[in-house]
Each structure stands twice: as C-alpha cells, then as structure tokens.
Design a protein around this motif. Structure first.
Motif, short mmCIF file in Angstrom:
data_model
loop_
_atom_site.label_atom_id
_atom_site.label_comp_id
_atom_site.label_asym_id
_atom_site.label_seq_id
_atom_site.Cartn_x
_atom_site.Cartn_y
_atom_site.Cartn_z
N VAL A 86 0.87 -1.31 -0.06
CA VAL A 86 -0.06 -0.07 -0.04
C VAL A 86 0.91 1.18 -0.20
CG1 VAL A 86 -1.80 1.34 1.14
CG2 VAL A 86 -1.73 -1.25 1.38
N ILE A 87 0.76 2.15 -0.89
CA ILE A 87 1.47 3.48 -0.89
C ILE A 87 0.58 4.59 -0.75
CG2 ILE A 87 2.81 4.99 -2.72
CD1 ILE A 87 4.18 2.42 -3.52
N VAL A 88 0.87 5.46 0.02
CA VAL A 88 0.35 6.66 0.47
C VAL A 88 1.16 7.85 -0.08
CG1 VAL A 88 -1.06 8.13 2.14
CG2 VAL A 88 -0.79 5.47 2.46
N ARG A 89 0.47 9.00 -0.67
CA ARG A 89 1.36 9.80 -1.41
C ARG A 89 0.65 11.08 -0.87
NH1 ARG A 89 4.32 7.75 -5.55
NH2 ARG A 89 3.91 5.79 -6.17
N GLU B 244 -2.46 3.97 -3.27
CA GLU B 244 -2.55 2.81 -4.36
C GLU B 244 -2.22 1.56 -3.79
OE1 GLU B 244 -0.03 6.08 -7.45
OE2 GLU B 244 1.22 4.48 -6.13
N PHE B 245 -2.56 0.53 -4.51
CA PHE B 245 -2.32 -0.83 -4.14
C PHE B 245 -1.39 -1.47 -5.24
CE2 PHE B 245 -6.70 -0.39 -2.60
CZ PHE B 245 -6.37 -0.59 -1.24
N TYR B 246 -0.40 -2.03 -4.82
CA TYR B 246 0.41 -2.94 -5.83
C TYR B 246 0.49 -4.41 -5.27
CZ TYR B 246 2.20 1.55 -7.34
OH TYR B 246 2.75 2.80 -7.85
N TYR B 247 0.51 -5.31 -6.28
CA TYR B 247 0.59 -6.84 -6.01
C TYR B 247 1.96 -7.38 -5.74
CZ TYR B 247 -0.14 -11.99 -6.94
OH TYR B 247 -0.12 -13.15 -6.96
N LYS B 248 2.27 -7.59 -4.51
CA LYS B 248 3.60 -7.92 -4.02
C LYS B 248 4.12 -9.28 -4.59
CE LYS B 248 5.47 -8.71 0.74
NZ LYS B 248 7.04 -8.35 0.33
N ASP B 249 4.72 -9.03 -5.74
CA ASP B 249 5.36 -10.13 -6.40
C ASP B 249 6.49 -9.63 -7.43
OD1 ASP B 249 5.78 -11.83 -8.55
OD2 ASP B 249 3.91 -12.99 -8.26
N PRO C 299 3.13 -4.99 -9.73
CA PRO C 299 2.56 -4.37 -10.79
C PRO C 299 1.36 -3.56 -9.89
CG PRO C 299 1.92 -6.60 -10.81
CD PRO C 299 3.10 -6.57 -10.10
N MET C 300 0.93 -2.65 -10.25
CA MET C 300 -0.18 -1.74 -9.66
C MET C 300 -1.49 -2.30 -9.69
SD MET C 300 -1.65 2.12 -10.10
CE MET C 300 -0.74 3.14 -9.35
N ILE C 301 -2.24 -2.80 -8.81
CA ILE C 301 -3.48 -3.29 -8.89
C ILE C 301 -4.71 -2.42 -8.28
CG2 ILE C 301 -2.67 -5.53 -9.00
CD1 ILE C 301 -3.00 -5.86 -5.77
N ASN C 302 -5.99 -2.74 -8.41
CA ASN C 302 -6.95 -1.93 -7.70
C ASN C 302 -7.70 -2.88 -6.86
OD1 ASN C 302 -8.92 -3.17 -9.41
ND2 ASN C 302 -8.95 -1.63 -10.99
N GLU C 303 -8.77 -2.36 -6.13
CA GLU C 303 -9.63 -3.30 -5.36
C GLU C 303 -10.36 -4.55 -6.13
OE1 GLU C 303 -12.11 -1.38 -2.45
OE2 GLU C 303 -10.83 0.44 -2.49
N PHE D 139 4.97 6.99 1.00
CA PHE D 139 5.45 5.69 1.97
C PHE D 139 4.70 4.46 1.43
CE2 PHE D 139 1.95 5.65 5.07
CZ PHE D 139 1.59 6.70 4.90
N LYS D 140 5.51 3.44 1.72
CA LYS D 140 4.56 2.12 1.45
C LYS D 140 4.46 1.35 2.87
CE LYS D 140 7.37 -1.49 0.88
NZ LYS D 140 7.79 -2.52 1.54
N LEU D 141 3.25 0.80 2.67
CA LEU D 141 2.77 -0.21 4.13
C LEU D 141 2.73 -1.50 3.64
CD1 LEU D 141 0.69 2.22 6.02
CD2 LEU D 141 2.93 1.93 6.38
N GLU D 142 2.95 -2.39 4.44
CA GLU D 142 2.61 -3.83 4.19
C GLU D 142 1.64 -4.44 5.55
OE1 GLU D 142 5.63 -6.77 2.73
OE2 GLU D 142 6.55 -4.85 1.49
N PHE D 143 0.75 -5.08 5.17
CA PHE D 143 -0.13 -5.72 6.40
C PHE D 143 0.07 -7.15 6.14
CE2 PHE D 143 -1.56 -1.63 5.24
CZ PHE D 143 -1.82 -1.02 6.40
N GLY D 144 -0.28 -7.94 7.48
CA GLY D 144 -0.48 -9.51 7.60
C GLY D 144 -1.53 -9.38 8.78
#
Ligand code: UDP
Length: 241
Positions: free
Chosen positions: A92-95, A120-125, A131-135, A177-182
């Motif tokens: 997840v990127i917030v700008r 923004e959302f990106y697919y962690k791969d 790549p950028m993805i959406n909901e 910044f970029k965040l990751e969640f679990g």
C-alpha cells in the motif's frame, strides 16, 4: 525473552526468524540495499541499525495512537521482536507530494503537492515487478476480503495523518511511503518496516532528500541522510545508547 530459532525467510533488506514462541518472530535488519526491483544492488553502512531503530520509533508512536502494529520490542542493534504475521500480498502506498513513479506516470513535476492523499495498491510479487492493482484485482485474486481492504485503507490513511503531524515538528516533509500488512490471529496488523528505505522524507527548508532516493539516484551521503532522520526523531546519533 523467546529464543531465536531457524530463519524462515530472507528478503532484500531483512531476515525473519521463528522463535520459541509461535506467536512471535525475530526480524534482523541488513545493510543490503536494492533498487529498481533488485536491478541495482549495494550496501549502505549501518543501514540495518538505523532502520531497526527508526522503525521502532514509528511503530511505538503508531501503537500509542491506537494503530495495531507487529512491533513488540527492540532486542539488539539490528533485531526487533514482532508478532508473527501471515503476510497479505499487497503493498500500500500513500502519497502527499508527487515523486518517483507517480510523477512519471501522471507527468507531474516532482514536488507537486497532492490536493488530498493518494492511496495505491501494488501486487507484492517480485517476479512481476510489483504491478499496480485496484480493489477489483484484490478481490478477484483473493488477496484480501472487502472488510480487510477497508481496514487496510483506514489504517493507511490514519498512519499518514499521524506521521504527517509527528514529522512536521521535525521539519520533515512526508512525500510518500509504503506499508505492508499481515494477519495475526485473524486481525489485520501493520507489518514490515517504516524507514528511509520505504518512505520519501524531504527536509522542509532545503528540500534535501533524506531517504533511499539518495541511493537510487547516486546522490551520495546515503548513510548520513539515514543518520539525520534518526537524529531528528530521537535527538541522538546511532552510536549513542
Ligand atoms: N516503495 C517501497 N518499496 C517498493 C516500491 C516503493 O518501499 O517496492 C516506497 C518508495 O520508497 C517510496 C514510495 O514507496 O517512498 C513510492 O514509491 P514509487 O511508487 O514512487 O516507486 P519508486 O519510484 O520509488 O520505485
């Protein structure tokens, strides 16, 4: 204190270990630096120590403000104890200010303020180059449930508000910044790190870059920039205990 057991995973900037407590992992921050999806490799002296400490400052601040994070405690110079997470494969990127890939994609001069935060959302791969993805992609690929997506968006925007206010006092502009969640015991929890590797920090007065762009763009004084962020957050240098 649980004991460190075998390594579970080695990423570009950190290693993760299992511990004697199944609910806790140990994260070990490395000095290795990569950029452009691993195409550029190098080392930033002392980065592991600085990012471990800087992330701890941010995680503690966020916990105080009610954000669930994986942070438990600092263990050593380079190690922190964290809650064990099943990582959600979304970045997840917030700008707040246009820079990097957003400036390029939308043709905005770097430094253009956004009239409101952009998420923004990106697919962690790594193989796909994140790549950028959406909901819709997130739902179709079953990366997260609608409720989890709502929680992630809510936390990401709250983190932005908290960090903007905190960094404002330190004369630092939070560009993006970029965040990751679990998931920990079924709960969405903020994971990964919050550091000059994953955020763009600009000096408010000089607009000097205090983050990984110094490495990406060969601007020099990379370690000094990370050290400066640490000093502004804590009033200390990283060799002071
Ligand atoms: N970022 C990150 N990891 C990534 C991609 C981006 O930590 O794999 C951070 C980056 O440091 C910046 C923000 O997310 O603070 C936005 O990055 P951008 O999309 O502009 O990509 P970049 O141009 O940095 O590759």
């Amino acid at each position: 204190m649980p004991e460190k057991l075998e390594q579970l995973y080695e990423g570009k900037a950190k290693k993760v270990y299992r511990t004697t407590d199944p609910d806790l992992f140990m994260v070990d921050y490395k000095d290795d630096a990569t950029a452009f999806n691993g195409a550029k490799k190098g080392t930033i002296q002392n980065k592991g120590v600085l990012n471990n400490r800087i992330s701890a400052v941010f995680f503690k601040l966020l916990e105080e403000k009610g954000i669930p994070t994986h942070f438990v405690e600092l263990v050593s110079d380079r190690e922190m104890l964290v809650k064990s997470l099943k990582i959600i494969l979304i970045e997840v990127i917030v700008r707040n200010i246009a820079a990097g890939s957003l400036a390029k994609r939308l043709g905005l001069p770097e430094g253009t303020p956004m009239s409101r935060p952009v998420l923004e959302f990106y697919y962690k791969d790594d193989k796909l180059g994140d790549p950028m993805i959406n909901e819709y992609h997130i739902r179709a690929l079953d990366l997260a449930t609608p409720e989890q997506i709502d929680t992630i968006k809510d936390i990401a925007l709250k983190v932005n508000d908290i960090l903007l206010e905190y960094l404002s006092d330190k004369k630092i502009d939070l560009v993006d910044f970029k965040l990751e969640f679990g998931l920990h015991k079924g709960q969405v929890v903020l994971g990964d790190e919050i550091s000059p590797d994953t955020c763009r920090f600009w000096d408010r007065d000089t607009r000097e870059k205090l983050d990984k762009d110094r490495f990406r763009r060969d601007l020099g004084s990379v370690e000094e920039a990370y050290e400066e962020v640490f000093r502004r957050l804590t009033g200390k240098s990283s060799d002071q205990k």
